[in-house]
Design an enzyme around this catalytic site. Structure first.
Site, PDB file in Angstrom:
ATOM      1  CG  HIS A 134      89.119  80.358 -31.370  1.00  0.00           C
ATOM      2  ND1 HIS A 134      89.960  81.435 -31.340  1.00  0.00           N
ATOM      3  CD2 HIS A 134      88.699  80.167 -30.115  1.00  0.00           C
ATOM      4  CE1 HIS A 134      90.056  81.871 -30.094  1.00  0.00           C
ATOM      5  NE2 HIS A 134      89.302  81.123 -29.331  1.00  0.00           N
TER       6      HIS A 134
ATOM      7  CE1 TYR B 159      91.207  89.292 -29.460  1.00  0.00           C
ATOM      8  CE2 TYR B 159      93.517  89.857 -29.700  1.00  0.00           C
ATOM      9  CZ  TYR B 159      92.388  89.248 -30.186  1.00  0.00           C
ATOM     10  OH  TYR B 159      92.435  88.601 -31.385  1.00  0.00           O
TER      11      TYR B 159
ATOM     12  CB  CYS C 134      92.907  84.659 -35.380  1.00  0.00           C
ATOM     13  SG  CYS C 134      92.462  85.637 -36.807  1.00  0.00           S
ATOM     14  CG  HIS C 135      92.857  83.601 -31.422  1.00  0.00           C
ATOM     15  ND1 HIS C 135      91.778  83.625 -32.254  1.00  0.00           N
ATOM     16  CD2 HIS C 135      92.966  84.843 -30.898  1.00  0.00           C
ATOM     17  CE1 HIS C 135      91.231  84.836 -32.238  1.00  0.00           C
ATOM     18  NE2 HIS C 135      91.931  85.589 -31.437  1.00  0.00           N
ATOM     19  N   GLY C 136      96.098  80.717 -33.454  1.00  0.00           N
ATOM     20  CA  GLY C 136      96.927  79.524 -33.579  1.00  0.00           C
ATOM     21  C   GLY C 136      96.208  78.185 -33.553  1.00  0.00           C
TER      22      GLY C 136
END
Ligand code: HEM
Ligand code: FES
Lengths: 424, 191
Positions: free
Chosen positions: B131, A298, B155-157
């Site tokens: 994403h 991840y 989640c990932h910005g």
């Protein structure tokens, strides 16, 4: 592997055994491959982890089948059926804790097993296919564990499934259709849960098949050993039973205590509390993390700010392991005789732990930076360091045989000392 | 005396009748049956693979109607369509102006605001981050709306602007605008 004369075990003389064996040579197989099977005399406890992985597979299949008897694979019923297993089904809590924590134990065992292979060069000639089969087992395990984690249909189940299946949307042109196909709908929903259950049930049996091939390949040339040199003759080997059956059994007992500690005293340490919230397709938890055993991958995924790039790098991090037998250009197997490789091996272990840590953190600031550096290191280890080391490193002198460092050379005393695989 | 016919006795029929280039009729039979069986297997295989694609009933549940009346300017609601969240935002004049002004900014996925709305005060978007599919924050008053006043995916910005366009972060595309139509002034049908 040198040839060893095979002296059948006494039970092979039994007339019923003989009758069966004449028709289905299953007893011969057990005797030659498990009992009299010649194994290097110097295997240490790192060679215990293969049989531990086998035991874990059996435990997962058994506990899983009993869970499946009470599990309901539908979005409406899954979460409640798992609650029912926990509260109402007799010993349901025990079976579920065994299964839940068993997945973590399985990965701990397999990761140690893999790092053992890296340290002692077990992937090198003539064990390349053995190594590949191991990697295929690893991939199948990851798929199984991923789909299993979706089954209880909590928040992490749902959003983990969403994020991971969406990885495939990164591929140009076909990506979106692949994702729709995986889902069987427009989002992770009932059809997805159903097929994940079907596949989660199936894959462990595929793994069992791969394990048989893995063992078949193993038994062609036999186990590698801590010295990484080939056995030179009978004095280098001992029969599997009773030496390694006893050693493996002791290791298993110690391992089961460790496993039991988690099952009985700390069943949620390795899990995520958000999975106690039923799946809600409209609200994403603020911080999604996969199970701990996926964290390094991840971290690699998130190290790249580009969607396709991250996905390719993540798949690449496993694909590269398939090429390892050729990327490592040194002919010496064991790190014991590779002073420089030994250092880089431990740096690689640190690199993987750093990736795991970075994967657990939000992808920003220091963790993101650590993840990026470790990702570069991960790939450099395989693509730069290992190919060059084979040329520049000066290995230490190898012992003449496995028996030599143990028994101090002379072959005269050897035959008497270790009850080796003597000729009849 | 004539030679015995070795082609039929020793090798079996057909096998011996070699063409000058060394191929036989049997080679043709092998290829033809392999091709036939292979095609059949592939076609049957497709039935199984296709069975995993969205089924007819899933495809049928494809439209949702939304009443816009209760949504005050500056507010947003989330509805479900095909199991996914749809954001319906009643944009303020300020937000519209900002979205239009940014038409000329450096956009990762360039698209003018006018192409993303039917009536400019109503912004309708699939609430799924492009994403990896998380639901971005920004619908509730207390949510972070990101650096561009639209949505923020934790989640990932990924940061989205007041037109739902991606401005910063790993998401490659703007939030998708689903097909929808105004049934009348206060109702839309999505899908
Ligand atoms: C390679 C072996 C296996 C692995 C690594 C594995 C892994 C997992 C994991 C991680 C979970 C989620 C646990 C949780 O959070 O509750 C799970 C759940 C489940 N697994 Fe497995 N599993 C394996 C084999 C099997 C087998 C053979 C079956 C038989 C049908 C099975 C049936 C189930 C069921 C019914 C659940 C849902 C109940 C629950 O969540 O506790 N598993 N599995
Ligand atoms: S899913 Fe939104 S940023 Fe990754």
């Amino acid at each position: 592997m040198a040839k060893y004369d095979y002296v059948p075990s006494p039970f092979m003389a039994n007339s019923i055994v003989k009758w069966v064996d004449h028709r289905l040579p299953i007893f011969s197989m057990i005797d030659t491959q498990l009992i009299k099977y010649p194994a290097p005399r110097n295997l240490n406890y790192f060679w215990n982890f293969g049989s531990l992985a086998g035991v874990m597979l059996v435990i997962m299949i058994l506990s899983g089948i009993f869970l499946a008897m009470n599990y309901n694979p539908s979005t409406a019923g899954a979460f409640d059926s798992v609650e029912r297993i926990m509260r109402d089904v007799n010993y349901g809590w025990l079976i579920r804790y065994i299964h839940m924590n068993g997945a973590s134990m399985f990965f701990i065992v397999v990761y140690i097993h893999m790092f053992r292979g890296l340290y002692y060069g077990s992937y090198k000639y003539p064990r390349e296919i053995l190594w590949w089969l191991g990697l295929l087992i690893f991939l199948a395990m990851m798929a199984t564990a991923f789909m299993g984690y979706v089954l209880p249909w909590g928040q992490m189940s749902f959003w983990g499934a969403t994020v991971i299946t969406n990885l495939f949307s990164a591929f140009p042109i076909v990506g979106e259709s692949i994702v729709l196909w995986l889902w069987g709908g427009f989002s992770v929903d009932n059809p997805t849960l159903n097929r994940f259950f079907a596949l989660h049930y199936l894959l462990p049996f595929v793994i069992a098949g791969l394990v048989l091939l893995h063992l078949w390949a193993l038994h062609v040339h036999g186990s590698n050993n801590p010295l990484g040199i080939d056995a030179k003759g009978p004095q280098d080997k001992i029969p599997f039973h009773p030496y390694y059956t006893a050693k493996d059994a002791f290791g298993l007992a110690v391992f089961l205590i460790f496993y039991g500690y988690f099952v009985f005293f700390s069943p949620y340490t390795l899990g995520h509390p958000d999975n106690w919230i039923p799946a809600n397709p409209l609200v994403t938890p603020p911080h999604i993390v996969p199970e701990w055993y996926f964290l390094p991958f991840y971290a690699i995924l998130r190290a790249v700010p580009d969607k396709l790039g991250g996905v390719l790098l993540m798949f690449g991090s496993i694909a590269i392991l398939f090429l390892l037998p050729w990327l490592d250009t040194s002919r010496v197997r064991s790190a014991r005789f590779r002073p420089v490789y030994k250092v880089f091996f431990w740096l690689f272990v640190v690199c993987c732990l750093a990736l795991g840590w970075a994967g657990a953190m939000p992808a920003e600031g220091v963790p993101l930076f650590v993840g990026q550096v470790a990702t570069i290191w991960y790939f450099a280890h395989f693509l730069v360091i290992l190919p060059l080391l084979g040329w520049f490193e000066r290995p230490l002198p190898l012992p003449a045989s496995i028996a030599e460092p143990i028994l101090g050379g002379g072959r005269a005393g050897v035959m008497a000392a270790g009850k080796p695989m003597e000729k009849a | 005396m004539a030679q015995p016919d070795s082609t039929t006795t020793a090798m079996g029929e057909g096998e011996g009748r070699k063409h000058p280039d060394g191929t036989t009729r049997r080679d043709f039979l092998y290829l033809a049956s392999a091709a036939f069986a292979g095609t059949g297997a592939a076609l049957t295989g497709w039935a199984f693979i296709h069975s995993m694609n969205p089924a007819a009933d899933v495809l049928a549940l494809a439209s949702t109607e939304v009443n816009l009346q209760p949504i005050a300017p500056g507010q947003a609601i989330t509805v479900t369509w095909r199991g996914k969240p749809v954001f319906v935002r009643h944009r303020t004049a300020e937000e519209i102006a900002k979205a239009k002004a940014d038409d000329s900014a450096a956009l990762p996925d360039p698209q003018p605001d006018s192409r993303r709305v039917q009536r400019e005060q109503w912004l309708v978007l699939l609430g799924v981050c492009t994403h990896l599919g998380c639901v971005p924050l920004g619908q509730k008053p207390a949510d972070s709306k990101g650096d561009y006043g639209g949505w923020f995916c934790p989640c990932h910005g990924s940061h989205y602007d007041t037109s739902g366009r991606i401005r910063r972060g790993p998401a490659p595309r703007n939030l998708e605008v689903p097909t929808y139509s105004f049934v009348n002034d206060s109702n839309i049908r999505i899908g």
